[in-house]
Design an enzyme around this catalytic site. Structure first.
Site, short mmCIF file in Angstrom:
data_model
loop_
_atom_site.label_atom_id
_atom_site.label_comp_id
_atom_site.label_asym_id
_atom_site.label_seq_id
_atom_site.Cartn_x
_atom_site.Cartn_y
_atom_site.Cartn_z
N ARG A 110 9.44 6.39 -3.88
CA ARG A 110 9.63 7.04 -4.37
C ARG A 110 11.17 7.35 -4.67
O ARG A 110 11.38 7.35 -4.30
CB ARG A 110 8.48 7.83 -4.90
N ARG A 167 -8.27 -4.86 14.59
CA ARG A 167 -7.46 -4.32 15.11
C ARG A 167 -8.09 -3.31 15.74
O ARG A 167 -8.96 -2.91 14.80
CB ARG A 167 -6.08 -4.12 14.50
N GLU A 186 -2.49 8.19 18.80
CA GLU A 186 -3.21 7.38 17.81
C GLU A 186 -2.40 5.78 18.52
O GLU A 186 -1.34 6.12 18.50
CB GLU A 186 -3.75 7.28 16.59
N ARG A 238 1.15 7.46 16.00
CA ARG A 238 1.11 8.69 14.79
C ARG A 238 -0.12 9.87 16.22
O ARG A 238 -0.41 9.81 17.09
CB ARG A 238 0.45 8.41 14.31
N TYR A 280 -10.64 -4.07 4.28
CA TYR A 280 -10.56 -2.90 4.58
C TYR A 280 -10.98 -2.16 3.15
O TYR A 280 -10.50 -2.14 1.92
CB TYR A 280 -9.06 -2.08 4.70
N ASP A 321 -10.81 2.53 1.74
CA ASP A 321 -11.20 3.22 2.14
C ASP A 321 -12.54 4.29 1.82
O ASP A 321 -13.61 3.49 1.12
CB ASP A 321 -10.22 4.50 1.16
N ARG A 325 0.74 -1.10 0.19
CA ARG A 325 -0.45 0.54 0.19
C ARG A 325 0.73 1.43 -0.17
O ARG A 325 0.33 2.29 -0.13
CB ARG A 325 -0.64 0.26 1.12
P1 FAD Z 1 -18.09 2.55 8.92
O1 FAD Z 1 -18.26 4.36 8.41
O2 FAD Z 1 -17.64 1.61 9.84
O3 FAD Z 1 -19.76 2.29 9.00
C1 FAD Z 1 -20.91 1.48 10.06
C2 FAD Z 1 -21.24 2.01 10.83
O4 FAD Z 1 -22.21 0.87 10.72
C3 FAD Z 1 -20.93 2.06 11.09
O5 FAD Z 1 -21.42 3.53 12.34
C4 FAD Z 1 -21.41 1.78 13.29
O6 FAD Z 1 -21.61 2.27 14.12
C5 FAD Z 1 -22.76 1.29 12.48
N1 FAD Z 1 -23.34 -0.46 13.27
C6 FAD Z 1 -23.09 -1.58 13.21
N2 FAD Z 1 -23.25 -2.70 14.02
C7 FAD Z 1 -24.65 -1.92 14.04
C8 FAD Z 1 -25.94 -2.41 14.21
N3 FAD Z 1 -25.96 -3.41 15.45
N4 FAD Z 1 -26.44 -1.55 14.29
C9 FAD Z 1 -26.70 -0.07 14.33
N5 FAD Z 1 -25.72 0.16 13.34
C10 FAD Z 1 -24.65 -0.60 13.26
N6 FAD Z 1 -10.29 6.26 4.36
C11 FAD Z 1 -9.78 7.22 3.71
O7 FAD Z 1 -10.91 7.09 2.24
N7 FAD Z 1 -9.05 8.02 3.36
C12 FAD Z 1 -8.91 7.83 4.93
O8 FAD Z 1 -7.70 8.79 4.95
C13 FAD Z 1 -8.82 6.65 5.94
N8 FAD Z 1 -8.52 7.12 7.50
C14 FAD Z 1 -9.21 6.23 7.41
C15 FAD Z 1 -8.74 6.05 9.52
C16 FAD Z 1 -8.79 5.20 10.18
C17 FAD Z 1 -7.83 5.46 11.42
C18 FAD Z 1 -9.82 4.24 10.27
C19 FAD Z 1 -10.37 2.67 10.79
C20 FAD Z 1 -10.22 4.42 8.70
C21 FAD Z 1 -10.34 4.76 7.57
N9 FAD Z 1 -10.65 5.05 6.03
C22 FAD Z 1 -10.17 6.21 5.59
C23 FAD Z 1 -11.25 4.30 5.86
C24 FAD Z 1 -12.83 5.30 6.19
O9 FAD Z 1 -13.59 4.83 7.94
C25 FAD Z 1 -14.01 3.81 6.29
O10 FAD Z 1 -13.91 3.92 3.88
C26 FAD Z 1 -15.94 4.38 6.24
O11 FAD Z 1 -15.44 4.57 7.30
C27 FAD Z 1 -16.19 2.50 5.54
O12 FAD Z 1 -17.81 3.54 5.31
P2 FAD Z 1 -18.54 1.96 5.62
O13 FAD Z 1 -19.88 2.27 5.91
O14 FAD Z 1 -18.33 0.88 5.38
O15 FAD Z 1 -18.39 1.84 6.86
N1 UDP Z 2 3.79 1.77 7.42
C1 UDP Z 2 5.39 1.80 8.02
N2 UDP Z 2 5.88 2.52 8.53
C2 UDP Z 2 4.90 4.19 7.75
C3 UDP Z 2 3.67 4.01 7.48
C4 UDP Z 2 3.24 3.11 6.99
O1 UDP Z 2 6.09 0.83 8.20
O2 UDP Z 2 5.27 5.20 8.33
C5 UDP Z 2 3.26 0.29 6.76
C6 UDP Z 2 2.46 0.10 8.31
O3 UDP Z 2 2.73 -1.94 8.21
C7 UDP Z 2 1.26 0.23 7.67
C8 UDP Z 2 1.47 -0.06 6.36
O4 UDP Z 2 3.19 0.49 5.71
O5 UDP Z 2 0.15 -0.91 8.21
C9 UDP Z 2 0.18 0.46 4.95
O6 UDP Z 2 0.53 2.16 5.28
P1 UDP Z 2 -0.75 2.69 5.40
O7 UDP Z 2 -0.55 4.88 5.43
O8 UDP Z 2 -1.64 2.41 4.91
O9 UDP Z 2 -1.61 2.48 7.02
P2 UDP Z 2 -3.42 3.06 7.75
O10 UDP Z 2 -2.79 4.71 7.17
O11 UDP Z 2 -3.64 1.70 7.07
O12 UDP Z 2 -2.60 2.52 9.51
#
Ligand code: FAD
Ligand code: UDP
Length: 380
Positions: free
Chosen positions: A181, A255, A308, A286, A356, A358, A177
């Site tokens: 570069r 996780r 985090e 981070r 996973y 986005d 992922r």
């Molecule tokens: P979710 O947003 O998880 O929505 C699912 C919902 O279902 C939740 O609100 C939950 O409460 C609800 N639910 C579950 N079970 C029940 C139940 N039984 N009854 C009622 N409600 C329920 N994506 C990006 O594009 N860019 C980013 O920079 C990015 N950063 C991220 C950083 C982190 C730390 C994480 C964890 C994810 C990140 N993502 C990012 C991914 C992004 O969060 C997801 O793409 C997005 O949340 C997906 O939407 P979803 O609808 O599939 O799930």
């Molecule tokens: N990663 C790393 N060092 C960094 C950033 C990322 O080793 O500074 C590794 C780590 O294993 C991570 C993976 O690259 O799970 C993917 O990175 P990404 O930024 O997509 O991670 P996320 O935002 O999903 O945690």
């Protein structure tokens, strides 16, 4: 529950919200969204910190980026976007470097002044010293891409903290992922479109769900409501797929993250929106500093940061990242077979498909699911 809703969406994240909007708008059908949490937006939710007025992404920084024009056009209906382009920095032994690894990272780390071609040759020599023919795990894959010294500095510690697993026991694809570069391009993403909603994710979601055919019930668990569902209701389920089937094929591994938020009376804490911590002597992976996502806003003299921490999810924890071991894949395949038998239920989103995703991928997946649903609807 009254019988006026033929469609019930479980979860108000991007997948569920986009499905609800398109069902309401294009099929003209009433939709009920039930959401367990006290807010809409799923993990992309943000709100304004009351003490500082700064928008905080409650589940970690969410950067919107996509090369999918249909997705970009769709989200722009609900908010304009600023022109923020994401850069990440990483701290290793008291120095700050740019991430993903690029020419500047290489020169700063090795104390060199290599050109792009020289850097490529230099890293190729390091790769040749440590690489194996067929990388079978994350460590071997990383060494085959960047050589051992860069792996040890920037990947090993961070990955061990992020996954609590030795990188030699993790699948190789996680690291692919992250691009490598040999230019000075230090942007994190390479998509055609990128930015943050000018009005914030909270407002974007409020507008997305603002439709006369959409009703939202917050603080409501679907499983409490399920016995009351009238026969013939179509359910769009975005919760965990193993929970839907009462864990009868086993529990899928996730996780979770812990977030520690702090408001500080300083103008700028770290100079960037995300700083990774590569070394294991710091427990967090981070620090997010949200004000940098919106340089167009004025928040002088104050900031909000969020540390985090990552760990294995227990029973009551929020699932964030699918672990996806081989055993998980087998369990998921069993649930997928059960899901195929549920003709009135569409499983989607990151929890419902144990993938996973986005945000732009969750939206694109919802578009696909909606097209299939609309086809069925049209054919009666
Ligand atoms: P979710 O947003 O998880 O929505 C699912 C919902 O279902 C939740 O609100 C939950 O409460 C609800 N639910 C579950 N079970 C029940 C139940 N039984 N009854 C009622 N409600 C329920 N994506 C990006 O594009 N860019 C980013 O920079 C990015 N950063 C991220 C950083 C982190 C730390 C994480 C964890 C994810 C990140 N993502 C990012 C991914 C992004 O969060 C997801 O793409 C997005 O949340 C997906 O939407 P979803 O609808 O599939 O799930
Ligand atoms: N990663 C790393 N060092 C960094 C950033 C990322 O080793 O500074 C590794 C780590 O294993 C991570 C993976 O690259 O799970 C993917 O990175 P990404 O930024 O997509 O991670 P996320 O935002 O999903 O945690």
């Amino acid at each position: 529950m009254d019988g006026s809703f033929r469609y019930v969406v479980v979860g108000a994240g991007f997948f569920g919200a986009v499905m609800a909007r398109r069902i309401a708008e294009e099929l003209g059908e009433p939709v009920l969204i039930v959401e367990r949490r006290s807010h809409i937006g799923g993990n992309s939710h943000s709100d304004i910190d009351s003490a500082t007025g700064i928008e905080v992404h409650r589940y970690g920084t969410h950067l919107f980026h996509t090369s999918n024009k249909a997705v970009w056009t769709f989200v722009n209906r609900f908010s304009d976007f600023n022109n923020y382009r994401h850069r990440v920095f990483t701290r290793h032994r008291g120095q700050v470097y740019t991430m993903p690894i690029n020419l500047q990272t290489i020169n700063a780390f090795f104390g060199t002044d290599l050109s792009p071609g020289e850097a490529r040759d230099f890293i190729a020599r390091q790769v040749a010293e440590g690489a194996v023919a067929t990388p079978a795990n994350l460590e071997e894959k990383a060494v085959s891409l960047i050589g051992r010294p860069l792996y040890e500095a920037f990947i090993r510690g961070y990955t061990a903290k992020q996954w609590e697993t030795d990188p030699s026991h993790l699948p190789p694809d996680i690291i692919t992922r992250l691009p490598v570069r040999f230019s000075r391009n230090d942007f994190y993403f390479g998509d055609l479109y990128e930015g943050l909603p000018l009005d914030g994710y909270g407002t974007l979601f409020a507008r997305l769900l603002d439709h006369p055919h959409i009703a939202v019930k917050l603080g409501c668990d679907f499983f409490a409501l399920r016995p009351e569902l009238p026969a013939g209701t179509t359910v769009i389920y975005t919760g965990p797929i193993d929970r839907y089937f009462d864990y009868r094929c086993g529990r899928l591994g996730w996780r979770t993250l812990d977030f520690e938020t702090e408001a500080l009376p300083v103008d700028d804490y770290q100079g960037a929106s995300v700083m990774n911590y590569a070394d294991t002597d710091v427990r967090y992976t981070r620090i997010h500093e949200f004000k940098h996502l919106h340089p167009e806003r004025d928040h002088e003299g104050r900031t909000v940061i969020m540390r985090e921490y990552s760990r294995f999810a227990g029973g009551g924890d929020e699932p964030y990242y699918p672990i996806n071991t081989l055993a998980d894949r087998r369990i998921y395949d069993d649930y997928r077979a059960l899901a195929d038998g549920e003709k009135q239920v569409i499983f989607g989103g990151r929890l419902g498909s144990y993938r996973y995703l986005d945000m732009h991928q969750a939206i694109a997946a919802a578009f696909k699911a909606f097209e299939r649903l609309a086809e069925r609807h049209r054919s009666g």
